[in-house]
Design a protein around this motif. Structure first.
Motif: not given
Ligand SMILES: C[S@@+](CC[C@H](N)C(=O)[O-])C[C@H]1O[C@@H](n2cnc3c(N)ncnc32)[C@H](O)[C@@H]1O
Length: 367
Positions: A36-65
């Motif tokens: 879940i995206t929320s403010a995007g901090c934790n999806p980006l923290n996961f990206l620091c750990q180099s997964p094959r793919k990261l999907i970040s999803i949120d129902s609130n378009p402002a959080q996605t922005a």
């Protein structure tokens, strides 16, 4: 109510301790991670750990922005400028790079969002959004009892003994009076903190919201080291302290983030239906935050069935709850293995002071 309260940026920072997630997931280069995206901090923290793919999803378009703006910053800026903007050290620098660097990387939806609201990022995103307003009100309230230098003295504590002594001297006997009780029981104020109306009911019906908040805050102020607690420093002082920031803001991770940008997929939508659109068995790690506190029991069960369908054998899913206990329904339990000891061990280190419980499950054979 939901669309009224949860419109625009609600979460200006992800309020889940990434160190707990990192140790629960132990991400590998073969993993497909959904978060879940929320403010995007934790999806980006996961990206620091180099997964094959990261999907970040949120129902609130402002959080996605907000996530998109951070991704555009990683793609086009140097670390110093990225840190100035997203750690709010010199956030106004965003105005000089938005049109030339960031905007071209944004989706049409994110462009129309930031074209009208760039001032939020320019004045420091941690001051804005519902959460930003909540923290500003809380700081004003705290300053009726404490001087800023007394708060800094606490944040500088190096031992739990020092923290407890400070807490007993300055807060224990003063903070939890009728005014705090009224504030915590004033729903609109708690909605500002991102507490969903259903979540308020879930906690209050089971544990009384005031007692719950008091127990959680006392625990983190007296049982968890404060010196590296960026959740508390951003809340009570409005700024990060030195390099005590979410991992994605650290210089040592910036090159990795830049190299991993092509692994990210950003989705604006609801988790359940999105998972049902994926090939079965295609996801290895699910970061679900406390979305189940926002759901009816039926939606909770249905979403977990979607998780089971999308999960690769042995996949891990983690979630949090505002209540002290929110186990999966029995129809799910027979298909998963609970890692309760690990969850308890990690939860004891939680710096966010937000949740009542944490869950780590792995998926057995196929449902
Ligand atoms: C559950 S909320 C709470 C976040 C957390 N308490 C925090 O402070 O960071 C996190 C995000 O989940 C999103 N969300 C809630 N339910 C969702 C769902 N079923 N599918 C997709 N996003 C969802 C909200 O828009 C919000 O941005």
């Amino acid at each position: 109510m939901e669309s009224l309260v949860f419109r625009g940026i609600v979460f200006n920072m992800s309020w889940e301790d990434p160190e707990m997630d990192r140790r629960a997931f132990r991400i590998t280069p073969d993993d497909v991670v959904i978060s879940i995206t929320s403010a995007g901090c934790n999806p980006l923290n996961f990206l620091c750990q180099s997964p094959r793919k990261l999907i970040s999803i949120d129902s609130n378009p402002a959080q996605t922005a907000l996530l998109e703006l951070k991704l555009a910053g990683i793609a086009t800026l140097d670390h110093e400028t990225f840190f100035d903007i997203f750690a709010a050290r010199r956030p106004s620098r965003v105005t000089s790079v938005y049109r030339s660097r960031l905007r071209p990387c944004l989706s049409a939806k994110a462009r129309s969002f930031w074209d009208k609201r760039l001032w939020m990022a320019a004045r420091g995103v941690y001051q804005f959004g519902r959460m930003g307003l909540f923290c500003r009100i809380l700081r004003a309230y705290l300053h009726t009892m404490l001087r800023p230098e007394q708060i800094d003295e606490f944040l500088d504590s190096r031992t739990l003994e020092e923290q407890r002594a400070w807490y007993n001297r300055h807060l224990a006997g003063r903070f939890w009076g009728p005014a705090s009780k009224a504030l915590i029981r004033f729903r609109p104020f708690m909605y500002l903190a991102g507490v969903h109306p259903r979540q308020f009911d879930l906690v209050d019906d089971r544990h009384d919201m005031f007692d719950y908040v008091k127990e959680r805050i006392e625990y983190v102020l007296t049982q968890v080291p404060i010196y590296n607690n960026y959740f508390l420093s951003i809340t009570v002082s409005g700024r990060f302290r030195g390099n005590y920031v979410p991992p994605y803001l650290l210089e040592e991770n910036f090159e990795t983030l830049k190299n991993n940008l092509d692994r990210v997929q950003v989705v604006n939508g609801w988790l359940g239906p999105y998972l049902d659109s994926l090939p079965p068995g295609s996801i290895h790690k699910f970061n679900l935050l406390d979305i189940f506190d926002w759901m009816t029991p039926e939606a909770f069960e249905a979403t977990l069935h979607s998780v089971l369908r999308a999960a690769a054998p042995g996949a891990t899913f983690i979630y949090r709850s505002g209540s002290y206990k929110l186990d999966p329904p029995t129809t799910i339990l027979k298909h998963v293995t609970s890692h309760a000891d690990l969850a308890r061990e990690l939860f004891a280190t939680d710096r966010s002071a937000t949740y009542g419980s944490f869950y780590v499950f792995s998926v057995n054979g196929k449902a």
